[in-house]
Write a protein that holds these residues in place. Structure first.
Motif, PDB file in Angstrom:
ATOM      1  N   ALA A   1       4.769  17.916   1.426  1.00  0.00           N
ATOM      2  CA  ALA A   1       3.656  17.128   1.965  1.00  0.00           C
ATOM      3  C   ALA A   1       2.396  17.329   1.128  1.00  0.00           C
ATOM      4  O   ALA A   1       1.652  16.366   0.850  1.00  0.00           O
ATOM      5  CB  ALA A   1       3.397  17.534   3.414  1.00  0.00           C
ATOM      6  N   ALA A   2       2.153  18.577   0.707  1.00  0.00           N
ATOM      7  CA  ALA A   2       0.986  18.848  -0.142  1.00  0.00           C
ATOM      8  C   ALA A   2       1.135  18.167  -1.501  1.00  0.00           C
ATOM      9  O   ALA A   2       0.169  17.605  -2.032  1.00  0.00           O
ATOM     10  CB  ALA A   2       0.809  20.353  -0.308  1.00  0.00           C
ATOM     11  N   LEU A   3       2.337  18.216  -2.064  1.00  0.00           N
ATOM     12  CA  LEU A   3       2.567  17.561  -3.347  1.00  0.00           C
ATOM     13  C   LEU A   3       2.415  16.043  -3.243  1.00  0.00           C
ATOM     14  O   LEU A   3       2.052  15.380  -4.226  1.00  0.00           O
ATOM     15  CB  LEU A   3       3.963  17.913  -3.878  1.00  0.00           C
ATOM     16  CG  LEU A   3       4.128  19.344  -4.410  1.00  0.00           C
ATOM     17  CD1 LEU A   3       5.587  19.611  -4.767  1.00  0.00           C
ATOM     18  CD2 LEU A   3       3.229  19.590  -5.622  1.00  0.00           C
ATOM     19  N   ALA A   4       2.690  15.493  -2.058  1.00  0.00           N
ATOM     20  CA  ALA A   4       2.470  14.056  -1.853  1.00  0.00           C
ATOM     21  C   ALA A   4       0.989  13.729  -2.021  1.00  0.00           C
ATOM     22  O   ALA A   4       0.628  12.691  -2.597  1.00  0.00           O
ATOM     23  CB  ALA A   4       2.948  13.644  -0.461  1.00  0.00           C
ATOM     24  N   ILE A   5       0.135  14.609  -1.522  1.00  0.00           N
ATOM     25  CA  ILE A   5      -1.309  14.405  -1.680  1.00  0.00           C
ATOM     26  C   ILE A   5      -1.692  14.483  -3.150  1.00  0.00           C
ATOM     27  O   ILE A   5      -2.458  13.654  -3.663  1.00  0.00           O
ATOM     28  CB  ILE A   5      -2.084  15.448  -0.856  1.00  0.00           C
ATOM     29  CG1 ILE A   5      -1.784  15.255   0.639  1.00  0.00           C
ATOM     30  CG2 ILE A   5      -3.583  15.341  -1.126  1.00  0.00           C
ATOM     31  CD1 ILE A   5      -2.376  16.329   1.526  1.00  0.00           C
TER      32      ILE A   5
ATOM     33  N   ALA B   1       4.668  10.034  -4.250  1.00  0.00           N
ATOM     34  CA  ALA B   1       4.278  10.416  -2.884  1.00  0.00           C
ATOM     35  C   ALA B   1       5.266   9.874  -1.865  1.00  0.00           C
ATOM     36  O   ALA B   1       5.504  10.497  -0.818  1.00  0.00           O
ATOM     37  CB  ALA B   1       2.869   9.909  -2.587  1.00  0.00           C
ATOM     38  N   VAL B   2       5.851   8.717  -2.138  1.00  0.00           N
ATOM     39  CA  VAL B   2       6.845   8.142  -1.225  1.00  0.00           C
ATOM     40  C   VAL B   2       8.068   9.048  -1.160  1.00  0.00           C
ATOM     41  O   VAL B   2       8.622   9.302  -0.083  1.00  0.00           O
ATOM     42  CB  VAL B   2       7.250   6.723  -1.688  1.00  0.00           C
ATOM     43  CG1 VAL B   2       8.328   6.144  -0.762  1.00  0.00           C
ATOM     44  CG2 VAL B   2       6.039   5.810  -1.725  1.00  0.00           C
ATOM     45  N   PHE B   3       8.493   9.544  -2.306  1.00  0.00           N
ATOM     46  CA  PHE B   3       9.626  10.463  -2.364  1.00  0.00           C
ATOM     47  C   PHE B   3       9.308  11.758  -1.619  1.00  0.00           C
ATOM     48  O   PHE B   3      10.144  12.281  -0.874  1.00  0.00           O
ATOM     49  CB  PHE B   3       9.969  10.759  -3.826  1.00  0.00           C
ATOM     50  CG  PHE B   3      11.041  11.786  -4.016  1.00  0.00           C
ATOM     51  CD1 PHE B   3      12.384  11.444  -3.902  1.00  0.00           C
ATOM     52  CD2 PHE B   3      10.726  13.108  -4.319  1.00  0.00           C
ATOM     53  CE1 PHE B   3      13.379  12.393  -4.076  1.00  0.00           C
ATOM     54  CE2 PHE B   3      11.711  14.061  -4.504  1.00  0.00           C
ATOM     55  CZ  PHE B   3      13.050  13.708  -4.376  1.00  0.00           C
ATOM     56  N   CYS B   4       8.104  12.279  -1.808  1.00  0.00           N
ATOM     57  CA  CYS B   4       7.694  13.500  -1.097  1.00  0.00           C
ATOM     58  C   CYS B   4       7.685  13.270   0.409  1.00  0.00           C
ATOM     59  O   CYS B   4       8.070  14.152   1.187  1.00  0.00           O
ATOM     60  CB  CYS B   4       6.317  13.938  -1.566  1.00  0.00           C
ATOM     61  SG  CYS B   4       6.254  14.519  -3.271  1.00  0.00           S
TER      62      CYS B   4
ATOM     63  N   TYR C   1       0.837  -1.202   0.000  1.00  0.00           N
ATOM     64  CA  TYR C   1       0.000   0.000   0.000  1.00  0.00           C
ATOM     65  C   TYR C   1       0.872   1.252   0.000  1.00  0.00           C
ATOM     66  O   TYR C   1       1.758   1.408   0.845  1.00  0.00           O
ATOM     67  CB  TYR C   1      -0.925   0.009   1.220  1.00  0.00           C
ATOM     68  CG  TYR C   1      -2.005  -1.051   1.175  1.00  0.00           C
ATOM     69  CD1 TYR C   1      -3.138  -0.862   0.378  1.00  0.00           C
ATOM     70  CD2 TYR C   1      -1.905  -2.218   1.918  1.00  0.00           C
ATOM     71  CE1 TYR C   1      -4.137  -1.836   0.329  1.00  0.00           C
ATOM     72  CE2 TYR C   1      -2.896  -3.190   1.882  1.00  0.00           C
ATOM     73  CZ  TYR C   1      -4.008  -2.980   1.076  1.00  0.00           C
ATOM     74  OH  TYR C   1      -4.987  -3.943   1.025  1.00  0.00           O
ATOM     75  N   GLN C   2       0.586   2.160  -0.922  1.00  0.00           N
ATOM     76  CA  GLN C   2       1.375   3.390  -1.015  1.00  0.00           C
ATOM     77  C   GLN C   2       1.273   4.234   0.246  1.00  0.00           C
ATOM     78  O   GLN C   2       2.260   4.833   0.677  1.00  0.00           O
ATOM     79  CB  GLN C   2       0.925   4.217  -2.220  1.00  0.00           C
ATOM     80  CG  GLN C   2       1.385   3.682  -3.552  1.00  0.00           C
ATOM     81  CD  GLN C   2       0.901   4.526  -4.714  1.00  0.00           C
ATOM     82  OE1 GLN C   2       0.091   5.430  -4.548  1.00  0.00           O
ATOM     83  NE2 GLN C   2       1.387   4.226  -5.910  1.00  0.00           N
ATOM     84  N   THR C   3       0.086   4.300   0.828  1.00  0.00           N
ATOM     85  CA  THR C   3      -0.097   5.137   2.014  1.00  0.00           C
ATOM     86  C   THR C   3       0.837   4.706   3.145  1.00  0.00           C
ATOM     87  O   THR C   3       1.449   5.555   3.804  1.00  0.00           O
ATOM     88  CB  THR C   3      -1.550   5.083   2.495  1.00  0.00           C
ATOM     89  OG1 THR C   3      -1.982   3.716   2.555  1.00  0.00           O
ATOM     90  CG2 THR C   3      -2.463   5.849   1.554  1.00  0.00           C
TER      91      THR C   3
END
Length: 360
Positions: free
Chosen positions: A210-214, A240-243, A21-23
């Motif tokens: 963090a916003a860009l991860a979303i 998102a993992v990188f962010c 899971y990415q989250t």
């Protein structure tokens, strides 16, 4: 790479499926980079101090900055190591998006390292000559832009999205390469100009990342992207993992960089983080939203452009000193007040940027 290990272990226990899971991997990316930063930080700061890799201070700047002379710099190395290790651990390394953001970040960090090395080790106050710095940045930025254009698999990857307006997307064609170049190089230099006070640049970077991860997560999820009315880009959710790694590394660095700073990130960190934000914004097709969320970086850059232009054309200065944060210092604002108020402004701008997901 640990994603491959956990995938292999699922044949022995189904519980390891949770790591797909990415989250969860975003959360683990944050925690891993934060842990590395907090653990390695004291050792790195000590070594930088022993090597006399200290910050030089401009004599024409605020007088309060004179006491910062000698503070260890090039601490951005801590950020880059934390980001790289965390991303390699929890990112899907079969993703071209992950490799692009990671390599661009590290290459820009290398340019910053050369600049810092010349300043603090070779005692050259000018560091790497501006023409060579921009040449290296341009080569890296253009290479990334051309690669992304040539490998685009869906039309959405090269379209310009207008925030707050639904279903208004422009196919950029080859202009995508030009836009991507300016976003990456411009963002890199904007963060570098902002990095002038303790913690001023790093926390806004964390918030924007963090916003860009979303944005990355919803853009790479066909259901969420469809519901929100934004183009779907297959596989970009992995960014998102990188962010998350940026956010964790940034928070860990802030532990040592908060006022009064024990270490400065230097160009090695500022140039790399700015480029990272730029390339992520390009991948998730939110270049204009980055302009909003990174408003502090934009205003700092514009203040320098206006100051230089005004002085060359009229011989007069608009601000007491540029970038803008020095202007407020010379007006009498204590450094912590400037820093925290810029942070508050960034929170507001990031929330406005996130609102563009729903207000369309």
């Amino acid at each position: 790479m640990l994603i491959w290990v956990t995938e292999y272990l699922t044949q022995y226990h189904s519980g390891f499926n949770v790591f797909q899971y990415q989250t969860l991997r975003v959360i683990l990316g944050v925690l891993t980079s934060l842990f590395i930063s907090l653990c390695v930080g004291p050792f790195l700061i000590k070594r930088l101090g022993e090597s006399q890799i200290g910050q030089s201070v401009r004599s024409d700047g605020p007088i309060t900055h004179l006491e910062k002379a000698g503070t260890p710099t090039m601490g951005g190395l801590l950020i880059l190591v934390s980001i790289a290790v965390s991303t390699l651990c929890w990112g899907d390394m079969t993703s071209r998006f992950i490799w692009v953001v990671l390599l661009v970040t590290l290459f820009f960090g290398a340019v910053g390292w050369i600049d810092d090395y010349k300043k603090v080790v070779n005692k050259n106050p000018n560091g790497l000559a501006a023409r060579y710095k921009y040449l290296f940045q341009s080569v890296i930025g253009l290479s990334a832009a051309i690669f992304l254009y040539m490998t685009a698999s869906v039309p959405a990857e090269t379209q310009l999205i207008i925030p707050f307006i639904k279903s208004v997307n422009f196919d950029l064609g080859w202009f995508y390469v030009v836009l991507t170049y300016f976003v990456i190089v411009g963002s890199s230099n904007a963060v570098n100009l902002t990095d002038g006070l303790d913690g001023l640049a790093i926390l806004p970077t964390v918030m924007v990342a963090a916003a860009l991860a979303i944005f990355a997560y919803v853009t790479g999820n066909i259901r969420f992207s469809g519901y929100l009315g934004i183009p779907y880009v297959p596989g970009v959710g992995e960014v998102a993992v990188f962010c998350g790694a940026i956010a964790g590394a940034g928070l860990g660095f802030l532990w040592f960089n908060t006022y009064p700073a024990q270490v400065f990130m230097g160009d090695i960190g500022a140039l790399a983080l700015g480029a990272a934000l730029g390339v992520v914004a390009v991948l998730v097709r939110q270049e204009l939203v980055l302009f909003i969320m990174g408003g502090v970086f934009v205003v700092e850059t514009v203040s320098v452009i206006l100051q230089v232009g005004s002085y060359k054309l009229t011989g007069r200065r608009i601000f007491h000193m540029a970038p803008l944060h020095h202007h407020y210092e010379l007006k009498g604002w204590p450094e912590p007040r400037v820093i925290v108020r810029f942070w508050i402004i960034t929170v507001i701008l990031v929330l406005i940027g996130l609102a563009s997901l729903k207000i369309r």
